[in-house]
Design an enzyme around this catalytic site. Structure first.
Site, PDB file in Angstrom:
ATOM      1  N   HIS A   3       0.825  -1.222   0.000  1.00  0.00           N
ATOM      2  CA  HIS A   3       0.000   0.000   0.000  1.00  0.00           C
ATOM      3  C   HIS A   3       0.855   1.268   0.000  1.00  0.00           C
ATOM      4  CE1 HIS A   3      -3.386  -2.613   0.918  1.00  0.00           C
ATOM      5  NE2 HIS A   3      -2.693  -3.128   1.919  1.00  0.00           N
TER       6      HIS A   3
HETATM    7  C1  BDR Z   1      -2.565   1.346   5.354  1.00  0.00           C
HETATM    8  O1  BDR Z   1      -2.808   0.900   6.686  1.00  0.00           O
HETATM    9  C2  BDR Z   1      -1.619   0.461   7.283  1.00  0.00           C
HETATM   10  O2  BDR Z   1      -1.809  -0.730   7.972  1.00  0.00           O
HETATM   11  C3  BDR Z   1      -0.618   0.327   6.156  1.00  0.00           C
HETATM   12  O3  BDR Z   1       0.691   0.613   6.635  1.00  0.00           O
HETATM   13  C4  BDR Z   1      -1.073   1.343   5.154  1.00  0.00           C
HETATM   14  O4  BDR Z   1      -0.554   2.621   5.430  1.00  0.00           O
HETATM   15  C5  BDR Z   1      -3.333   0.448   4.406  1.00  0.00           C
HETATM   16  O5  BDR Z   1      -4.704   0.559   4.655  1.00  0.00           O
END
Ligand code: BDR
Ligand code: CA
Length: 305
Positions: free
Chosen positions: A234
């Site tokens: 992500h």
């Molecule tokens: C986001 O949530 C966090 O757990 C990850 O690091 C990312 O920034 C994804 O939804």
């Protein structure tokens, strides 16, 4: 090459670590400051993780500790996805590095003021620190080139059915940022869910030097996908958006962050068809060139020693 100056704000979990690897080593970027925020794990852990990574890569980027809780809500972390420490799976050496002796907001303010040119804020965690910066130092907006963030979704969420984690943890902060009038580029979950590193690439990582071994170690504790089906990167999308914007299909539109909804707080309402008739306040990624993303990711991560 003129490098893009950036400040990176992170709730350092596993995909954040990958984004930092890229932010430190991408030749197009000049990473000037890392600020930590509570999110995936507590502020003590995200800050320690940042210092450990700076040690690991022998980098001199200063680290400043930020908010321990969202603006008005208690923290709901994501240790179930990133492990209790946020970066389990590799034995980092005990770090003797220390954080700056000023809070994240002050460090960001000084960094912006010290810069000859506007700086890009890259946000890959809840937006608490950035909301506080904009509230305490509204005049610093003129020193911010834009905000590139991973967060929100034009589809469904992962924190609640309609809220993505970074927005869901601190909806009030996210709303403040989207209402700030600053230029925002948003890489939401509906797109970053497709930014998957393949099982073949993951399996080969241990042969890619010490960074490859370290990433392989922490990836084996990451629960956004799996080593056998592929892992979602992500936060790396925010770095890709900066240095390879053409990998995404961008749409300029109005985005509101729901703060009141009984079942929907933290949802980003992405008004693709301009149903509300509001002026656009964000460039939203609606699609990603997955093969191109994988190529770029493998190239930039190979630069990390
Ligand atoms: C986001 O949530 C966090 O757990 C990850 O690091 C990312 O920034 C994804 O939804
Ligand atoms: Ca994150």
């Amino acid at each position: 090459m003129t490098r893009i100056p950036i400040i990176l704000d992170t709730d350092l979990g596993i995909d954040d670590a990958v984004a930092i690897a890229a932010a430190l080593h991408a030749p197009e970027l000049d990473l000037r400051l890392i600020t930590t925020v509570a999110g995936n794990v507590s502020i003590d852990k995200t800050t320690r993780n940042a210092l450990q990574l700076m040690d690991f890569w022998n980098a001199s980027v200063p680290v400043a500790r930020g908010a321990a809780t969202p603006l008005v809500r208690p923290l709901r972390d994501a240790a179930s996805v990133h492990g209790e420490s946020g970066m389990a799976g590799y034995s980092f050496e005990q770090t003797r590095r220390t954080v700056l002796n000023k809070p994240a907001v002050e460090a960001m303010h000084e960094c912006l003021n010290a810069s000859a040119e506007p700086v890009t804020l890259v946000a890959i965690g809840p937006l608490t620190n950035i909301a506080l910066l904009l509230t305490q130092y509204p005049e610093c907006k003129s020193k911010i080139s834009r905000i590139v963030l991973m967060g929100g979704s034009a589809g469904r969420g992962n924190f609640t059915p309609y809220a993505e984690f970074n927005m869901g943890v601190d909806p009030e902060a996210a709303a403040r940022v989207f209402e700030s009038g600053l230029q925002i580029q948003m890489c939401g979950l509906d797109v970053t869910n497709n930014a998957v590193l393949t099982p073949e690439y993951l399996a080969a990582l241990p042969t890619h030097g010490r960074s490859g071994k370290m990433l392989h170690g922490i990836f084996s504790h990451y629960r956004s996908g799996s080593m056998t089906t592929g892992l979602r990167m992500h936060d790396l999308c925010a770095i890709a958006a900066l240095v390879r914007p053409a990998l995404f299909e961008w749409h300029s539109c109005f985005v509101a962050v729901e703060t009141q909804g009984r079942w929907t707080s933290g949802a980003t309402v992405v008004d693709i068809d301009n149903k509300f008739g509001q002026p656009a306040n964000a460039q939203v990624a609606l699609d990603i060139d997955i093969a191109g993303f994988r190529d770029w990711a493998s190239q930039v991560l190979a630069l990390a020693p």
